[in-house]
Write a protein that holds these residues in place. Structure first.
Motif, PDB file in Angstrom:
ATOM      1  N   UNK A 128      29.696 -13.871  24.799  1.00 56.84           N
ATOM      2  CA  UNK A 128      28.683 -14.323  23.838  1.00 56.84           C
ATOM      3  C   UNK A 128      29.242 -14.308  22.418  1.00 56.84           C
ATOM      4  N   UNK A 129      30.012 -13.274  22.099  1.00 58.79           N
ATOM      5  CA  UNK A 129      30.621 -13.193  20.763  1.00 58.79           C
ATOM      6  C   UNK A 129      31.608 -14.342  20.566  1.00 58.79           C
ATOM      7  N   UNK A 130      32.381 -14.654  21.614  1.00 60.91           N
ATOM      8  CA  UNK A 130      33.344 -15.750  21.520  1.00 60.91           C
ATOM      9  C   UNK A 130      32.639 -17.071  21.216  1.00 60.91           C
ATOM     10  N   UNK A 131      31.527 -17.322  21.891  1.00 53.31           N
ATOM     11  CA  UNK A 131      30.775 -18.541  21.629  1.00 53.31           C
ATOM     12  C   UNK A 131      30.240 -18.597  20.219  1.00 53.31           C
ATOM     13  N   UNK A 132      29.736 -17.470  19.726  1.00 53.70           N
ATOM     14  CA  UNK A 132      29.205 -17.422  18.366  1.00 53.70           C
ATOM     15  C   UNK A 132      30.298 -17.688  17.339  1.00 53.70           C
ATOM     16  N   UNK A 133      31.471 -17.068  17.537  1.00 46.51           N
ATOM     17  CA  UNK A 133      32.598 -17.261  16.607  1.00 46.51           C
ATOM     18  C   UNK A 133      33.068 -18.706  16.621  1.00 46.51           C
ATOM     19  N   UNK A 134      33.189 -19.288  17.822  1.00 41.10           N
ATOM     20  CA  UNK A 134      33.655 -20.671  17.936  1.00 41.10           C
ATOM     21  C   UNK A 134      32.684 -21.632  17.265  1.00 41.10           C
ATOM     22  N   UNK A 135      31.395 -21.449  17.513  1.00 35.15           N
ATOM     23  CA  UNK A 135      30.396 -22.338  16.920  1.00 35.15           C
ATOM     24  C   UNK A 135      30.344 -22.224  15.411  1.00 35.15           C
ATOM     25  N   UNK A 136      30.396 -20.999  14.904  1.00 32.61           N
ATOM     26  CA  UNK A 136      30.349 -20.788  13.456  1.00 32.61           C
ATOM     27  C   UNK A 136      31.580 -21.357  12.768  1.00 32.61           C
ATOM     28  N   UNK A 137      32.748 -21.159  13.364  1.00 30.18           N
ATOM     29  CA  UNK A 137      33.992 -21.671  12.777  1.00 30.18           C
ATOM     30  C   UNK A 137      33.980 -23.190  12.706  1.00 30.18           C
ATOM     31  N   UNK A 138      33.610 -23.832  13.806  1.00 31.38           N
ATOM     32  CA  UNK A 138      33.582 -25.295  13.846  1.00 31.38           C
ATOM     33  C   UNK A 138      32.555 -25.855  12.865  1.00 31.38           C
ATOM     34  N   UNK A 139      31.409 -25.193  12.760  1.00 28.86           N
ATOM     35  CA  UNK A 139      30.360 -25.673  11.853  1.00 28.86           C
ATOM     36  C   UNK A 139      30.806 -25.596  10.402  1.00 28.86           C
ATOM     37  N   UNK A 143      31.102 -29.080   8.327  1.00 22.78           N
ATOM     38  CA  UNK A 143      29.746 -29.281   7.826  1.00 22.78           C
ATOM     39  C   UNK A 143      29.615 -30.425   6.812  1.00 22.78           C
ATOM     40  N   UNK A 144      30.568 -30.609   5.884  1.00 23.53           N
ATOM     41  CA  UNK A 144      30.432 -31.737   4.949  1.00 23.53           C
ATOM     42  C   UNK A 144      30.268 -33.085   5.646  1.00 23.53           C
ATOM     43  N   UNK A 145      30.943 -33.273   6.790  1.00 20.47           N
ATOM     44  CA  UNK A 145      30.797 -34.529   7.533  1.00 20.47           C
ATOM     45  C   UNK A 145      29.375 -34.681   8.063  1.00 20.47           C
ATOM     46  N   UNK A 146      28.766 -33.580   8.457  1.00 19.79           N
ATOM     47  CA  UNK A 146      27.391 -33.624   8.955  1.00 19.79           C
ATOM     48  C   UNK A 146      26.433 -34.024   7.838  1.00 19.79           C
ATOM     49  N   UNK A 180      27.808 -30.684  -0.605  1.00 20.00           N
ATOM     50  CA  UNK A 180      28.392 -30.984   0.693  1.00 20.00           C
ATOM     51  C   UNK A 180      28.080 -29.895   1.720  1.00 20.00           C
ATOM     52  N   UNK A 181      27.527 -28.786   1.251  1.00 20.90           N
ATOM     53  CA  UNK A 181      27.206 -27.667   2.148  1.00 20.90           C
ATOM     54  C   UNK A 181      25.719 -27.315   2.103  1.00 20.90           C
ATOM     55  N   UNK A 182      24.899 -28.250   1.653  1.00 16.72           N
ATOM     56  CA  UNK A 182      23.462 -28.002   1.581  1.00 16.72           C
ATOM     57  C   UNK A 182      22.897 -27.724   2.971  1.00 16.72           C
ATOM     58  N   UNK A 183      22.197 -26.614   3.116  1.00 13.27           N
ATOM     59  CA  UNK A 183      21.598 -26.267   4.396  1.00 13.27           C
ATOM     60  C   UNK A 183      22.528 -25.552   5.355  1.00 13.27           C
ATOM     61  N   UNK A 184      23.720 -25.153   4.892  1.00 12.13           N
ATOM     62  CA  UNK A 184      24.683 -24.518   5.794  1.00 12.13           C
ATOM     63  C   UNK A 184      24.141 -23.201   6.354  1.00 12.13           C
ATOM     64  N   UNK A 185      23.475 -22.417   5.518  1.00  5.97           N
ATOM     65  CA  UNK A 185      22.964 -21.128   5.971  1.00  5.97           C
ATOM     66  C   UNK A 185      21.995 -21.265   7.128  1.00  5.97           C
ATOM     67  N   UNK A 186      21.044 -22.182   6.999  1.00  3.08           N
ATOM     68  CA  UNK A 186      20.065 -22.401   8.062  1.00  3.08           C
ATOM     69  C   UNK A 186      20.742 -22.943   9.316  1.00  3.08           C
ATOM     70  N   UNK A 187      21.718 -23.827   9.118  1.00  2.00           N
ATOM     71  CA  UNK A 187      22.430 -24.391  10.264  1.00  2.00           C
ATOM     72  C   UNK A 187      23.170 -23.305  11.035  1.00  2.00           C
TER      73      UNK A 187
END
Length: 218
Positions: A128-139, A143-146, A180-187
């Motif tokens: 579970x920790x691995x998934x959280x780290x991977x998702x957070x890193x990629x986001x 994020x600017x592209x999103x 370019x990072x608006x809303x990053x915290x909520x995401x």
């Protein structure tokens, strides 16, 4: 003993598993992300058209141009051709290809680090920790592209921004780099638990399936 034999079998199986480096995992993830993005692009276009429409859906006289999924798709095909259903795919690829590449590369690196520390990354809570780290890193990396993709998809006519580069310049000019990072915290509040559950649940179900198969063979 039976315990020793099981441990030896597990070690032997682990040694036989192919070891993929971070680059290979990243490329596999990027390819998977690109294919999935292109495949579901028409549904994303329809979703955005329905989201940004001010008028309600339905068949009433007050309904807007798009009244449902099928009607929206046929309208786009009639007015814009097949290409219209894949509008915005290039900006979306700039998001999803690096996102999936970074996600799988980060996941692989986390697993290797756990194994070097004599821990099993396939077992909870590490999975579970691995998934959280991977998702957070990629986001955080993509994020600017999103943000740019959302701005381009949501803008009306006439267009304010003509391209991703134009949108990036406009956001930085009007809001600074933070735009370019608006809303990053909520995401991140959404992505971290979602990725943890996704990869952690997969690891748990995979382990359960392997144990069931081994018991069946026994």
């Amino acid at each position: 003993t039976a315990t020793t034999a099981a441990a030896a079998a597990a070690t032997s199986k682990k040694q036989r598993e192919p070891r993929l480096n971070a680059f290979t995992q990243a490329m596999a993830g990027a390819f998977a992300g690109g294919v999935s993005r292109v495949t579901v692009a028409p549904l994303d276009v329809i979703k955005i058209r329905l989201q940004v429409q001010v008028e309600p859906l339905g068949s009433s006289s007050a309904a807007g141009k798009y009244r449902g999924i099928i009607q929206c798709a046929t309208t786009i095909l009639r007015e814009e051709g097949t290409r219209g259903l894949w509008a915005g795919t290039i900006p979306a690829l700039f998001l999803w290809v690096p996102y999936t590449a970074i996600q799988f590369a980060a996941l692989g690196e986390f697993k290797r680090a756990a194994e070097r520390a004599d821990m099993d990354p396939k077992r909870a809570p590490l999975s579970f920790i691995a998934g959280a780290v991977a998702g957070a890193t990629a986001t955080m990396c993509t994020y600017p592209f999103d943000v740019m993709r959302t701005v381009l998809a949501a803008q009306g006519h006439p267009r304010v921004y003509q391209s991703m580069a134009d949108a990036a310049r406009g956001l930085v000019r009007d809001k600074g780099i933070g735009g370019l990072y608006a809303g990053l915290g909520v995401t991140l509040m959404e992505i971290i638990p979602a990725s943890a559950i996704q990869f952690g649940s997969y690891a748990m179900l995979r382990a359960a399936a392997i144990r069931a198969e081994e018991r069946g063979r026994g």
